[in-house]
Design an enzyme around this catalytic site. Structure first.
Site, PDB file in Angstrom:
ATOM      1  N   GLY A  29       0.821  -1.206   0.000  1.00  0.00           N
ATOM      2  CA  GLY A  29       0.000   0.000   0.000  1.00  0.00           C
ATOM      3  C   GLY A  29       0.859   1.261   0.000  1.00  0.00           C
ATOM      4  O   GLY A  29       0.525   2.247  -0.672  1.00  0.00           O
ATOM      5  N   ASN A  36      -6.967   3.955  10.064  1.00  0.00           N
ATOM      6  CA  ASN A  36      -6.389   2.734  10.627  1.00  0.00           C
ATOM      7  C   ASN A  36      -6.259   2.763  12.149  1.00  0.00           C
ATOM      8  O   ASN A  36      -6.087   1.733  12.779  1.00  0.00           O
ATOM      9  CB  ASN A  36      -5.016   2.444   9.996  1.00  0.00           C
ATOM     10  N   GLN A  88      -7.515   0.003   4.653  1.00  0.00           N
ATOM     11  CA  GLN A  88      -8.248  -0.636   5.760  1.00  0.00           C
ATOM     12  C   GLN A  88      -9.653  -1.095   5.358  1.00  0.00           C
ATOM     13  O   GLN A  88     -10.322  -1.767   6.137  1.00  0.00           O
ATOM     14  CB  GLN A  88      -8.348   0.310   6.963  1.00  0.00           C
ATOM     15  N   SER A 135      -3.771  -3.294   0.207  1.00  0.00           N
ATOM     16  CA  SER A 135      -2.620  -4.061   0.669  1.00  0.00           C
ATOM     17  C   SER A 135      -3.111  -5.441   1.120  1.00  0.00           C
ATOM     18  O   SER A 135      -3.977  -5.543   1.994  1.00  0.00           O
ATOM     19  CB  SER A 135      -1.993  -3.308   1.843  1.00  0.00           C
ATOM     20  N   ALA A 136      -2.545  -6.498   0.521  1.00  0.00           N
ATOM     21  CA  ALA A 136      -3.062  -7.857   0.742  1.00  0.00           C
ATOM     22  C   ALA A 136      -3.014  -8.306   2.198  1.00  0.00           C
ATOM     23  O   ALA A 136      -3.899  -9.017   2.669  1.00  0.00           O
ATOM     24  CB  ALA A 136      -2.283  -8.855  -0.124  1.00  0.00           C
ATOM     25  N   CYS A 195       3.304   1.340  13.704  1.00  0.00           N
ATOM     26  CA  CYS A 195       4.613   1.938  13.430  1.00  0.00           C
ATOM     27  C   CYS A 195       5.134   2.642  14.673  1.00  0.00           C
ATOM     28  O   CYS A 195       6.305   2.880  14.814  1.00  0.00           O
ATOM     29  CB  CYS A 195       4.539   2.952  12.303  1.00  0.00           C
TER      30      CYS A 195
HETATM   31  N1  PLP Z   1      -2.424   2.962   4.614  1.00  0.00           N
HETATM   32  C1  PLP Z   1      -3.070   2.552   5.715  1.00  0.00           C
HETATM   33  C2  PLP Z   1      -4.362   3.179   6.085  1.00  0.00           C
HETATM   34  C3  PLP Z   1      -2.540   1.516   6.498  1.00  0.00           C
HETATM   35  O1  PLP Z   1      -3.198   1.099   7.589  1.00  0.00           O
HETATM   36  C4  PLP Z   1      -1.314   0.934   6.110  1.00  0.00           C
HETATM   37  C5  PLP Z   1      -0.695  -0.119   6.957  1.00  0.00           C
HETATM   38  O2  PLP Z   1      -0.566   0.031   8.148  1.00  0.00           O
HETATM   39  C6  PLP Z   1      -0.689   1.397   4.949  1.00  0.00           C
HETATM   40  C7  PLP Z   1      -1.271   2.415   4.230  1.00  0.00           C
HETATM   41  C8  PLP Z   1       0.598   0.807   4.469  1.00  0.00           C
HETATM   42  O3  PLP Z   1       0.366  -0.414   3.833  1.00  0.00           O
HETATM   43  P1  PLP Z   1       1.572  -1.439   3.565  1.00  0.00           P
HETATM   44  O4  PLP Z   1       1.874  -2.086   4.868  1.00  0.00           O
HETATM   45  O5  PLP Z   1       1.037  -2.388   2.552  1.00  0.00           O
HETATM   46  O6  PLP Z   1       2.695  -0.625   3.031  1.00  0.00           O
END
Ligand code: PLP
Length: 374
Positions: free
Chosen positions: A71, A151, A179, A199-200, A326
């Site tokens: 993502g 998220n 999400q 994102s898978a 994170c």
């Molecule tokens: N966007 C949102 C809202 C997310 O929750 C996340 C993952 O925590 C991401 C983007 C990033 O996705 P990826 O882990 O596939 O890079």
């Protein structure tokens, strides 16, 4: 010790059927989709069937689905190319976006001197639509980037309404739907959104696979240069087993949506009832009618419990998150909660509890019992 995994907004467990699919592709279908021999053609076939299946689940056309590594990559690509190639001069976003959007917008502001505006956030975490309309009244080529489901707190953006507003003001609209894809119906024929990403690993697929929906004739240009994969829009040999796994995961998520959603909805309500019973002074960060997979709560404990609460739960085999993943382990407060809570409340422990269909009522009971010992 039985593990209680309640951190599904960070990542989800892979469905067994997805592992089976991926294993089959890894063992049998190891060809390069760009090769013209039979193994290559089989691989290409799997790739295109996966694309078709994903497109069908979102009511898009197959050519509008471009595979990426995650993502984050998809968000970076869309924002960067919108500025570099589509000549966007301003990005309107919000301070509660994921860092994959926030930090990209900041980098583009520095590199290209574009304007970045932030829509006001209400105390319940909702976007202030009046403020968005006001910001859009400025004449400047604009991309609006607002996430569908937050998220951390689970607030839901009205995609239909926002895409209509963007269209009325001739602004491009990108939504980070990481999400929500696989967890609610998204009909890309009905919505006039220009770009979405997924994102898978958020919908019981593998990590390291994602996709972008890029509406036909958008003019977006690649981020990477190299091979002709993905019609030249995303160079690099496709991770076929990941992509096949992602397509399988999405298909299963949508075919089981109704039952799994009902189950999770019940769990979330049960957790709220138990919290009301055991910790009557608790508060929901966001709102009670937020997205069904997430509940972010401010617990009525003193601030000195904040640092140890996750550790304490972890020792009991319970995995939840403070703010976003994170930031777990860091002392920085969540940038999302920082937009909504008072300084005093920010110091107190807030937990993000996020569910999947694999969770049970017993998991909630274990969590509540552990919280009672704090
Ligand atoms: N966007 C949102 C809202 C997310 O929750 C996340 C993952 O925590 C991401 C983007 C990033 O996705 P990826 O882990 O596939 O890079």
């Amino acid at each position: 010790m039985k593990k209680v995994y309640l951190d599904n907004a960070s990542t989800t467990a892979i469905r067994p059927e997805v592992i089976q699919e991926m294993t089959k592709v890894l063992i049998e279908d190891y060809g390069n989709p760009s090769s013209t021999h039979s193994l290559g053609r089989t691989a290409k076939n799997i790739l295109e069937l996966s694309r078709k299946s994903i497109a069908k689940n979102l009511n898009a056309t197959a050519q509008e689905i471009i595979f990426t590594s995650c993502g984050t990559e998809a968000n970076n690509w869309i924002l960067r190319s919108a500025v570099k190639d589509l000549k966007v001069k301003r990005i309107i976003t919000s301070k509660i976006e994921h860092h994959a959007v926030l930090y990209t917008a900041l980098a583009l502001e520095k590199e290209y001197g574009i304007q970045v505006d932030y829509v006001a956030i209400k105390s319940n975490g909702q976007i202030d639509i009046t403020d968005l309309v006001e910001l859009l009244s400025q004449e400047k080529k604009t991309l609006v980037s607002l996430m569908h489901v937050n998220n951390e707190i689970g607030t839901v953006l009205d995609l239909e309404r926002i895409s209509r507003i963007c269209q009325e003001h001739s602004a491009l609209f990108h939504s980070d739907t990481v999400q929500s894809v696989g967890k609610t119906t998204i009909d890309l024929q009905k919505l006039s959104v220009d770009f979405i990403v997924a994102s898978a690993h958020k919908f019981h697929g593998p990590k390291g696979a994602g996709f972008a929906f890029i509406r036909k004739n958008s003019g977006l240009q690649p981020l990477f240069f190299g091979g002709e994969q993905e019609k030249g829009l995303r160079a690099g040999t496709e991770a076929l087993h990941q992509i096949a796994g992602m397509a399988k995961a999405l298909e299963l998520s949508y075919s089981n949506l109704e039952t799994e959603r009902n189950h999770i909805f019940e769990l979330r309500n049960y957790l709220i009832t138990q919290l009301e019973l055991e910790f009557p002074a608790f508060e929901i960060n966001g709102s009670v009618d937020g997205f069904y997979t997430v509940l972010n709560v401010l617990l009525p404990f003193s601030a000195d419990k904040t640092a140890m609460i996750l550790f304490h739960l972890d020792m009991k085999g319970i995995e939840v998150s403070r703010g976003s993943a994170c930031q777990s382990g860091s002392i920085k407060p969540s940038h999302v909660l920082a937009e909504m809570l008072s300084i005093e409340d920010l110091k107190k422990p807030s937990l993000r509890i996020s569910f999947s269909h694999f969770n049970t009522k017993e998991d909630i009971d274990v969590l509540i019992a552990a919280l009672k010992t704090i």
